[in-house]
Design a protein around this motif. Sequence first.
Motif, short mmCIF file in Angstrom:
data_model
loop_
_atom_site.label_atom_id
_atom_site.label_comp_id
_atom_site.label_asym_id
_atom_site.label_seq_id
_atom_site.Cartn_x
_atom_site.Cartn_y
_atom_site.Cartn_z
N ALA A 1 0.83 -1.21 0.00
CA ALA A 1 0.00 0.00 0.00
C ALA A 1 0.86 1.25 0.00
O ALA A 1 2.00 1.23 0.48
N PHE A 2 0.31 2.34 -0.52
CA PHE A 2 0.94 3.65 -0.45
C PHE A 2 0.11 4.53 0.46
O PHE A 2 -0.99 4.17 0.90
N GLY A 3 0.63 5.72 0.74
CA GLY A 3 -0.09 6.69 1.56
C GLY A 3 -0.59 7.86 0.73
O GLY A 3 -0.82 7.73 -0.47
N PRO B 1 -4.91 2.77 1.15
CA PRO B 1 -4.78 1.30 1.12
C PRO B 1 -5.88 0.61 0.31
O PRO B 1 -5.62 -0.39 -0.35
N GLU B 2 -7.10 1.16 0.35
CA GLU B 2 -8.19 0.54 -0.41
C GLU B 2 -7.89 0.58 -1.90
O GLU B 2 -8.05 -0.43 -2.60
N PHE B 3 -7.44 1.72 -2.40
CA PHE B 3 -7.09 1.82 -3.82
C PHE B 3 -5.87 0.96 -4.14
O PHE B 3 -5.79 0.35 -5.21
N SER B 4 -4.95 0.88 -3.19
CA SER B 4 -3.77 0.02 -3.37
C SER B 4 -4.19 -1.42 -3.60
O SER B 4 -3.61 -2.12 -4.44
N ARG B 5 -5.19 -1.89 -2.87
CA ARG B 5 -5.64 -3.27 -3.02
C ARG B 5 -6.18 -3.51 -4.43
O ARG B 5 -5.90 -4.54 -5.06
N ARG B 6 -6.94 -2.57 -4.95
CA ARG B 6 -7.48 -2.73 -6.31
C ARG B 6 -6.37 -2.72 -7.36
O ARG B 6 -6.45 -3.44 -8.36
N ILE B 7 -5.35 -1.92 -7.12
CA ILE B 7 -4.20 -1.89 -8.03
C ILE B 7 -3.50 -3.25 -8.05
O ILE B 7 -3.18 -3.79 -9.12
N LEU B 8 -3.25 -3.81 -6.88
CA LEU B 8 -2.57 -5.10 -6.80
C LEU B 8 -3.42 -6.23 -7.39
O LEU B 8 -2.90 -7.13 -8.04
N LYS B 9 -4.72 -6.16 -7.17
CA LYS B 9 -5.61 -7.19 -7.72
C LYS B 9 -5.66 -7.14 -9.24
O LYS B 9 -5.98 -8.14 -9.89
N ASP B 10 -5.33 -5.99 -9.81
CA ASP B 10 -5.28 -5.85 -11.26
C ASP B 10 -3.89 -6.18 -11.80
O ASP B 10 -3.56 -5.84 -12.94
N ARG B 11 -3.07 -6.81 -10.95
CA ARG B 11 -1.75 -7.34 -11.32
C ARG B 11 -0.71 -6.26 -11.61
O ARG B 11 0.24 -6.47 -12.37
N TYR B 12 -0.87 -5.10 -10.99
CA TYR B 12 0.17 -4.08 -11.02
C TYR B 12 0.99 -4.17 -9.73
O TYR B 12 0.62 -4.87 -8.78
N LYS C 1 -13.92 -4.50 5.09
CA LYS C 1 -15.24 -4.87 4.57
C LYS C 1 -15.21 -4.98 3.05
O LYS C 1 -15.84 -5.85 2.46
N ILE C 2 -14.45 -4.08 2.40
CA ILE C 2 -14.34 -4.09 0.95
C ILE C 2 -13.39 -5.19 0.48
O ILE C 2 -13.64 -5.87 -0.52
N HIS C 3 -12.30 -5.37 1.24
CA HIS C 3 -11.26 -6.35 0.89
C HIS C 3 -11.03 -7.26 2.10
O HIS C 3 -10.14 -6.99 2.91
N PRO C 4 -11.83 -8.31 2.27
CA PRO C 4 -11.78 -9.14 3.48
C PRO C 4 -10.43 -9.79 3.74
O PRO C 4 -10.14 -10.19 4.88
N GLU C 5 -9.60 -9.90 2.71
CA GLU C 5 -8.29 -10.53 2.89
C GLU C 5 -7.27 -9.58 3.50
O GLU C 5 -6.16 -9.98 3.87
#
Length: 319
Positions: free
Chosen positions: A143-145, A171-182, A220-224
């Motif tokens: 995650a970034f800040g 961190p929430e946006f970071s999770r979506r970035i990582l899930k998109d394989r970046y 809640k958005i990213h349970p992992e």
Amino acid sequence: MEIDFVLIGLNSEKTIESCVKSIKEVSEFLNRYTLKYVDGGSTDNTLTLVNKIDNLKILHSMGDPTPGKQRNIGFKDGSLEYVMFLDSDTLLMEGFLERALDSIKKSEIAAVCGRRDEIYPNKTKYNYISNIDWNPSFGEVEAFGGDVLMKRSVLSKLGGYDEVLVGGEDPEFSRRILKDRYKIIRLDIPMTKHDIDMHTLKQYFKRGYRTGYGYAAVNKIHPEFWGHEIKRILIRGGLSFMFLSLIPYNSIFLVFLLLILFRPRLSLVKYFEENLNLDKESATLYSLHASVIVIPEFLGLVRFYLGQVLSRPLKNKRK
């Protein structure tokens, strides 16, 4: 070599001019850049000051402000290849942009950040603790800040930041970035200087309260993600409040309260010395922080879950 700088702030009269000046001083090598300030509804002298700054475009966030909404307004107003997000209480450091632009050219990297350090880390104990917390690890990170260089293409593809969250939007946006394989990279070089300017226990507890709320909201958005942190807060915080309520019936529960609440202070000083590279005095202070911060974090968790039940999420109400 083209960057849209997006600054966000609220009542930033003490810091905004210095922030803009720091950007201009280190950005001369760029082929092109723009400066945008997105205000969250300032009631001080901020807007008077920013109106006097050359080449700074002022945008406004309507309704209840959130960092995610302000950042989205800023990046959507631009068109350049890269976007550098900054909080208005920071100073951009010389040398970061060159290294970050060199790293982010790789196709798999979506975002690059660096070290955020306090300008006055020794001014208060709260500043010192925050200075330790800003930089947990380097290299490929989860995650970034608030301060980060990003590819516009990734921002547009993923829809930008969550505009509802009042904490944890990065961190929430970071999770979506990582899930998109970046990938997200944190360089071990100075990126920004920050002035948290924290002087009181009330400020410290308010920050912990928001942190706990953010943990629960993002989980809640990213349970992992952040499951371990939530379990830690629920167990230590919940048991602490339970034993506190039982003390009037039997003073033995005071012992249980102290053992649960101050476990980090009692057993983790050496761990913090070795893993955070701190001297014993600093590690002792940080272990005390790790002990008591669970109280406002627990209250933040409770506030989130109650808000879910009552359909009343926490909001940054516009003044």
